[in-house]
Design a protein around this motif. Structure first.
Motif: not given
Length: 411
Positions: A93-108
């Motif tokens: 779950a933590l890895a998935r949250r980090l994946d979500g963060l990666t996507e958000r940062v990519g959009r940023r």
């Protein structure tokens, strides 16, 4: 040692601690110092620390302007920590949250890139506008102080604007520098020409001052006054010398004029004092002449006026401030008598009288004929002809009244 289990890990009888992941179990540590439950609790706390770190990073990404590169660096560090974590918990779950963060940062990152491009585009427009205005000033501006000040302001605006790509920045800066240099050269050339013009004006005005000072003692009032007016005209056309020189030359030029015109005024005042007696004499002559009005006998008035005009000329000149008033009064008397003569001539002109008599006779004959036509038309009952004759008769009678008044003037 006894064993213990948890949804995300376990401790076996040897004290080895495992964590469960999507890829299977893996060893995260060994526990020999206490109960298996204490081991699980210890490694869960390590998991909770990772959860807290990831939560804090999520909050920073969500609520601050954390730069994408810095965020990605933190995500990478946490991803390594999760991958090699010595902890018990839902690491997937933590890895998935980090994946979500990666996507958000990519959009940023894309948003930041787009904003940066927009800022660069706006900065380019600003700098192109600055350069265009500087080039216009360099080519057209003739108000040198304002132009120089505006160029300084444009340089400050350039410095305040965001930077753009280096080639464009360099090219635009060269154009701005060239415009400033061109303006400076044109301003220097103008003032160099202006210095030449001022020197020419100084030489011309020195000649005018010399001429003006040479005439101060003249007593030929009319001709010299005209000469001073010509000098003033040339002074205005000569342009301006340097400020200090201009003021000095003008003081000398005006002083020369004042000297002459003050002398002329004094001479005129002395002459006017001599002429006051003449004015008093002409006042008496005017009083006598005005008694000729209104004109009753044209011939007698004309003879009397001739005698008055001879005495008027003999009386001599009068002060300038009274000349127009006195001459005007006499001119009014002369015009009145001349008008009376013209009226008398028209009244006694035999040719005009004959024309007036012929006009009256012709109109009376025409009226008699129209009256006969009117009576005949009425007798025959021709209303239209009667109306036309009546209108013509009315017009002829009006003309006859005017003609008879004209004829009466010859009586």
């Amino acid at each position: 040692m006894s064993s213990a289990t948890d949804p995300w890990g376990r401790v076996d009888e040897e004290g080895t601690v495992y964590v469960r992941t999507a890829d299977g179990e893996r060893v995260v540590g060994s526990w020999q110092a206490g109960a298996p439950e204490e081991a699980l609790a210890y490694y869960k706390r390590k998991y909770d620390s990772l959860v807290t770190e990831i939560g804090l990073l999520e909050q920073r990404v969500r609520t601050t302007d954390l730069q994408p590169a810095q965020a990605e660096q933190s995500i990478g560090r946490l991803r390594e920590a999760v991958t090699d974590a010595k902890a018990v918990g839902d690491l997937d779950a933590l890895a998935r949250r980090l994946d979500g963060l990666t996507e958000r940062v990519g959009r940023r990152r894309e948003e930041v890139k787009a904003r940066r491009e927009q800022h660069r585009h706006e900065a380019r427009e600003i700098k192109e506008r600055i350069v265009a205005e500087a080039e216009r000033i360099a080519a057209e501006e003739t108000h040198w102080k304002n132009g120089g000040e505006r160029l300084r302001q444009l340089v400050e605006e350039w410095k305040a604007a965001d930077r753009i790509d280096r080639p464009t920045e360099t090219a635009l800066w060269k154009r701005l520098s060239s415009a400033r240099n061109a303006f400076t050269k044109r301003r220097k050339a103008y003032f160099a020409t202006l210095d030449e013009q001022r020197e020419d004006a100084r030489r011309e005005k020195e000649r005018l001052v010399a001429d003006a000072e040479a005439m101060t003692g003249s007593s030929d009032w009319g001709e010299t006054a005209a000469a001073y007016r010509e000098l003033m005209r040339r002074w205005k056309l000569a342009g301006r010398a340097g400020r200090d020189t201009e003021e000095e030359l003008w003081a000398r030029f005006k002083g020369a004029q004042d000297t002459f015109f003050q002398a002329r005024s004094a001479a005129f005042a002395e002459r006017d004092a001599e002429f006051r007696g003449n004015a008093e004499e002409k006042e008496k002559i005017l009083a006598e002449a005005e008694r000729l009005l209104p004109v009753r006998d044209v011939r007698q008035a004309r003879q009397a006026l001739r005698a008055i005009q001879e005495r008027w000329e003999a009386a001599g000149m009068v002060p300038r401030d009274q000349r127009d008033r006195l001459e005007g009064r006499l001119r009014k008397i002369e015009e009145t008598i001349r008008g009376a003569e013209e009226n008398e001539w028209r009244r006694t002109n035999p040719e005009a009288r004959a024309r007036a008599e012929a006009t009256v006779a012709q109109l009376r004959s025409s009226i008699d004929q129209l009256q006969a036509r009117l009576d005949k038309a009425r007798g025959a009952g021709r209303d239209r002809d009667a109306k036309d004759a009546e209108e013509a008769l009315t017009a002829r009678r009006a003309w006859l009244e005017e003609a008879e008044r004209t004829l009466a003037e010859f009586s």
